[in-house]
Design a protein around this motif. Structure first.
Motif, PDB file in Angstrom:
ATOM      1  N   LEU A 125      48.502 -17.735  49.076  1.00 28.37           N
ATOM      2  CA  LEU A 125      48.685 -16.306  49.325  1.00 28.37           C
ATOM      3  C   LEU A 125      50.155 -15.967  49.544  1.00 28.37           C
ATOM      4  O   LEU A 125      50.990 -16.849  49.777  1.00 28.37           O
ATOM      5  CB  LEU A 125      47.864 -15.882  50.542  1.00 28.37           C
ATOM      6  CG  LEU A 125      46.353 -16.157  50.468  1.00 28.37           C
ATOM      7  CD1 LEU A 125      45.702 -15.829  51.809  1.00 28.37           C
ATOM      8  CD2 LEU A 125      45.714 -15.365  49.348  1.00 28.37           C
ATOM      9  N   SER A 126      50.460 -14.680  49.494  1.00 27.26           N
ATOM     10  CA  SER A 126      51.847 -14.250  49.691  1.00 27.26           C
ATOM     11  C   SER A 126      52.251 -14.276  51.158  1.00 27.26           C
ATOM     12  O   SER A 126      53.428 -14.408  51.482  1.00 27.26           O
ATOM     13  CB  SER A 126      52.046 -12.846  49.124  1.00 27.26           C
ATOM     14  OG  SER A 126      51.180 -11.939  49.784  1.00 27.26           O
ATOM     15  N   LYS A 127      51.290 -14.125  52.053  1.00 30.12           N
ATOM     16  CA  LYS A 127      51.644 -14.098  53.465  1.00 30.12           C
ATOM     17  C   LYS A 127      52.046 -15.489  53.940  1.00 30.12           C
ATOM     18  O   LYS A 127      51.660 -16.516  53.365  1.00 30.12           O
ATOM     19  CB  LYS A 127      50.467 -13.568  54.297  1.00 30.12           C
ATOM     20  CG  LYS A 127      49.346 -14.564  54.528  1.00 30.12           C
ATOM     21  CD  LYS A 127      48.347 -14.014  55.543  1.00 30.12           C
ATOM     22  CE  LYS A 127      47.259 -15.042  55.867  1.00 30.12           C
ATOM     23  NZ  LYS A 127      46.328 -14.546  56.889  1.00 30.12           N
ATOM     24  N   GLU A 183      37.892  -9.984  46.928  1.00 33.18           N
ATOM     25  CA  GLU A 183      39.227  -9.408  47.094  1.00 33.18           C
ATOM     26  C   GLU A 183      40.071 -10.327  47.960  1.00 33.18           C
ATOM     27  O   GLU A 183      39.607 -10.866  48.966  1.00 33.18           O
ATOM     28  CB  GLU A 183      39.134  -8.016  47.722  1.00 33.18           C
ATOM     29  CG  GLU A 183      38.366  -7.002  46.881  1.00 33.18           C
ATOM     30  CD  GLU A 183      38.980  -6.806  45.503  1.00 33.18           C
ATOM     31  OE1 GLU A 183      40.220  -6.708  45.421  1.00 33.18           O
ATOM     32  OE2 GLU A 183      38.222  -6.766  44.515  1.00 33.18           O
ATOM     33  N   GLU A 231      44.358 -11.195  49.453  1.00 37.30           N
ATOM     34  CA  GLU A 231      45.688 -10.627  49.649  1.00 37.30           C
ATOM     35  C   GLU A 231      46.511 -10.920  48.401  1.00 37.30           C
ATOM     36  O   GLU A 231      46.104 -11.691  47.535  1.00 37.30           O
ATOM     37  CB  GLU A 231      46.345 -11.278  50.872  1.00 37.30           C
ATOM     38  CG  GLU A 231      45.580 -11.043  52.163  1.00 37.30           C
ATOM     39  CD  GLU A 231      46.259 -11.730  53.324  1.00 37.30           C
ATOM     40  OE1 GLU A 231      47.494 -11.603  53.442  1.00 37.30           O
ATOM     41  OE2 GLU A 231      45.572 -12.403  54.099  1.00 37.30           O
ATOM     42  N   ASP A 232      47.697 -10.306  48.308  1.00 35.29           N
ATOM     43  CA  ASP A 232      48.571 -10.597  47.174  1.00 35.29           C
ATOM     44  C   ASP A 232      48.798 -12.097  47.089  1.00 35.29           C
ATOM     45  O   ASP A 232      49.094 -12.757  48.092  1.00 35.29           O
ATOM     46  CB  ASP A 232      49.932  -9.913  47.339  1.00 35.29           C
ATOM     47  CG  ASP A 232      49.817  -8.415  47.119  1.00 35.29           C
ATOM     48  OD1 ASP A 232      48.780  -7.985  46.593  1.00 35.29           O
ATOM     49  OD2 ASP A 232      50.754  -7.700  47.476  1.00 35.29           O
ATOM     50  N   THR A 233      48.674 -12.642  45.878  1.00 35.93           N
ATOM     51  CA  THR A 233      48.908 -14.069  45.705  1.00 35.93           C
ATOM     52  C   THR A 233      50.402 -14.352  45.647  1.00 35.93           C
ATOM     53  O   THR A 233      51.205 -13.503  45.293  1.00 35.93           O
ATOM     54  CB  THR A 233      48.242 -14.568  44.413  1.00 35.93           C
ATOM     55  OG1 THR A 233      48.617 -13.704  43.348  1.00 35.93           O
ATOM     56  CG2 THR A 233      46.743 -14.556  44.555  1.00 35.93           C
ATOM     57  N   LYS A 250      45.168  -9.293  43.436  1.00 41.91           N
ATOM     58  CA  LYS A 250      44.446  -9.277  44.703  1.00 41.91           C
ATOM     59  C   LYS A 250      42.976  -9.637  44.540  1.00 41.91           C
ATOM     60  O   LYS A 250      42.177  -9.388  45.436  1.00 41.91           O
ATOM     61  CB  LYS A 250      44.549  -7.876  45.343  1.00 41.91           C
ATOM     62  CG  LYS A 250      45.957  -7.441  45.696  1.00 41.91           C
ATOM     63  CD  LYS A 250      45.952  -6.073  46.356  1.00 41.91           C
ATOM     64  CE  LYS A 250      47.354  -5.629  46.724  1.00 41.91           C
ATOM     65  NZ  LYS A 250      47.363  -4.298  47.385  1.00 41.91           N
TER      66      LYS A 250
END
Length: 549
Positions: A147-149, A117, A119-121, A101
């Motif tokens: 990003l993961s989103k 910072e 989001e989850d990659t 993150k």
């Protein structure tokens, strides 16, 4: 190797380096001669990078270590987060580090330049060990992170400047399955089998071209980029299918099959001098853009080895679990390869043109601002690094221009900087504390042009503190200073020159620069200089010998 390798070997100009679970780093020639072995504190992780023969090692999950070409540990820094990708260097020597993150940037002397910072990659679910999508560099030096989103099944990403500023939030045209960077931008492979080039123009991102998928919509699983063309790799059943495309236009050059190779089990892939290399757990091949396979290798049982690498010299390096590293020569290059220095690029340009009137060069930056920049860089505050670096570059070029004009025509009064030594001191202090490599050539030019003893003293001190001298240009300037500018009475300057020579030689850790340093010090061991200078030079030479370069 003194243990099992824990990361793929890192290629260097002399061969390669490997790190083992015995907390040992070994530097070897391409013929397998061990140049040095050094222990390292902490448990080594699976990430090992090289940059101009400097090694970047991650230990204890979050500790970043920089090791010079002679194996000396220069610094260690705690990232404050678990590193999830192999760190890499930017254009000017700054080091980028990824966490799940977090994205951070460290200077060449180990200071944290910035940390942001995220989001989850994004994670590629079809690859072993949940390998992260890599961070990619765009042509303007900015970084692309996926990003993961997602939004309605489409991947999202960020474009981030080298100075830690989020430039853009991006929604892509589909779900990204793989990516690779090329000179024109970043080639993206999507889960529906389509491919596109993502690039930057006039500070804005855009899609340069899109290649439609095949009829059966097979996803692109790997991309290998060369200078002018790239290989898009997909599996058609158990067979490896390759599409060669032109990087600039996306035009398909060739399509062909390369036999059985499972891209879900990919162990290593890279461009080569002649084409492309890829390996899974069972087979390794090198092929060209026309589909000709130069050679193929059946690999031993995966239970017997950890990592495989293919080098510029045409060697497969196979890291065995019995602590042995095997090298197989698969292709022979013609002639000797010369070591290539990293391409010199800067993220910044001077903020204004050098101003002049009536033939007099002067600086438009007020003294209070120069003090601010020097103070910020000296205390490792890089919050407005881009703007401060732009002003520093302008000041440096203005100073060089003034000295050049004075040396060309001594009768003309061009002495803004000469008349303001405190102003100059602040500029040079800031330059020496920037923690990038961009001012090495400026320091060298200033040393060659400056004759004022007071400013020369400041130059010698700050250039030594700067430390980084990839091409040895600062040391070359030191030699000119020692031979042509110092007199017998200049004992203080001679000692300072010895100290700065040692600082650069010890930081760089290169045998070639050791020889340069030896030549500089030998000047002070002659009758031209006071005995004090000669004695100090001898002591310094002994310190350099103890470095065991």
């Amino acid at each position: 190797m003194g243990g099992e390798t824990v990361a793929p070997p890192a290629e260097t100009s002399y061969g390669f380096a490997a790190v083992t679970d015995g907390r040992m780093i070994s530097a070897c020639t391409q013929k397998g001669v061990i140049l040095w072995q050094k222990s390292i504190k902490g448990k080594p992780e699976k990430f090992l990078s090289s940059w101009n023969d400097f090694l970047i090692v991650v230990t204890d999950k979050s500790i970043l270590n920089l090791i010079n070409p002679s194996g000396a540990l220069l610094w260690s820094a705690d990232c404050g987060f678990e590193v999830t990708q192999k760190p890499f260097s930017g254009w000017d020597g700054r080091i980028f580090v990824r966490g799940a993150k977090t994205l951070a940037c460290f200077g060449i002397k180990g200071s944290l330049k910035w940390k942001i910072e995220l989001e989850d990659t994004a994670i590629l679910q079809n690859l072993p060990n949940s390998q992260n999508l890599p961070t990619a560099c765009l042509p303007d030096g900015s970084l692309l992170i996926v990003l993961s989103k997602n939004i309605e099944g489409k991947s999202c990403g960020l474009r981030i400047s080298p100075f830690g500023k989020i430039l853009e939030e991006i929604t892509f045209s589909g779900k990204i399955s793989c990516l690779a960077q090329c000179p024109e931008g970043v080639i993206l492979g999507f889960s529906d089998g389509s491919t596109g080039l993502f690039s930057v123009q006039k500070e804005n991102s855009f899609s340069s071209w899109v290649l439609k998928p095949e009829e059966n919509n097979l996803p692109i699983k790997k991309i290998i980029c060369r200078q002018d063309s790239s290989a898009l790799l997909l599996n058609n059943g158990t067979d490896l299918k390759v599409r060669i495309v032109e990087n600039k236009t996306g035009s398909i050059i060739q399509e062909f099959f390369c036999g059985k190779l499972n891209l879900n089990l990919t162990k290593y892939c890279r461009p080569t001098e002649r084409g492309f290399f890829i390996s899974d757990s069972f087979r390794a091949i090198e092929f060209d853009k026309n589909g000709s396979i130069f050679w193929e290798a059946k690999l031993p049982s995966e239970a017997t080895w950890n990592f495989i690498t293919f080098t510029d010299e045409g060697q497969i390096l196979l890291c065995m679990k019995n602590w042995v590293l095997n090298a197989f020569l698969m292709s022979q290059s013609v002639g000797n390869k010369k070591r290539l220095l990293s391409q010199v690029k800067n993220y910044t340009t001077p903020s204004k043109n050098i101003q002049s009137y009536d033939g007099t060069v002067y600086s438009p930056v007020p003294f209070y601002r120069v003090e601010e920049i020097a103070s910020a860089f000296c205390r490792a505050d890089f919050s407005t690094e881009k703007e401060m670096t732009q002003e520093l570059m302008e000041l440096s070029q203005s100073f060089i221009e003034e000295l050049f004009e004075k040396n060309r025509n001594p009768r003309e009064q061009k002495d803004f900087y000469s008349a303001n030594p405190l102003y100059v001191q602040k500029i040079l202090q800031a330059m020496s504390s920037c923690e990038t490599d961009i001012f090495a050539s400026d320091f060298a030019k200033l040393l060659e042009l400056e004759d004022d003893p007071l400013i020369l003293e400041i130059l010698i001190d700050t250039s030594g503190n700067f430390g980084y001298d990839e091409g040895g240009v600062i040391l070359q300037a030191y030699e000119i200073v020692a031979e042509k500018k110092l007199q017998k009475k200049d004992v203080r300057l001679a000692k300072m020159l010895c100290d700065s020579t040692y600082k650069i030689v010890s930081f760089m850790g290169r045998p070639a620069l050791y020889r340069q340093g030896k030549q500089i010090l030998s000047n002070f061991m002659t009758d031209r200089f006071d005995r004090q200078a000669g004695s100090y030079a001898m002591e310094t030479f002994t310190k350099i010998l103890n470095l065991e370069l």
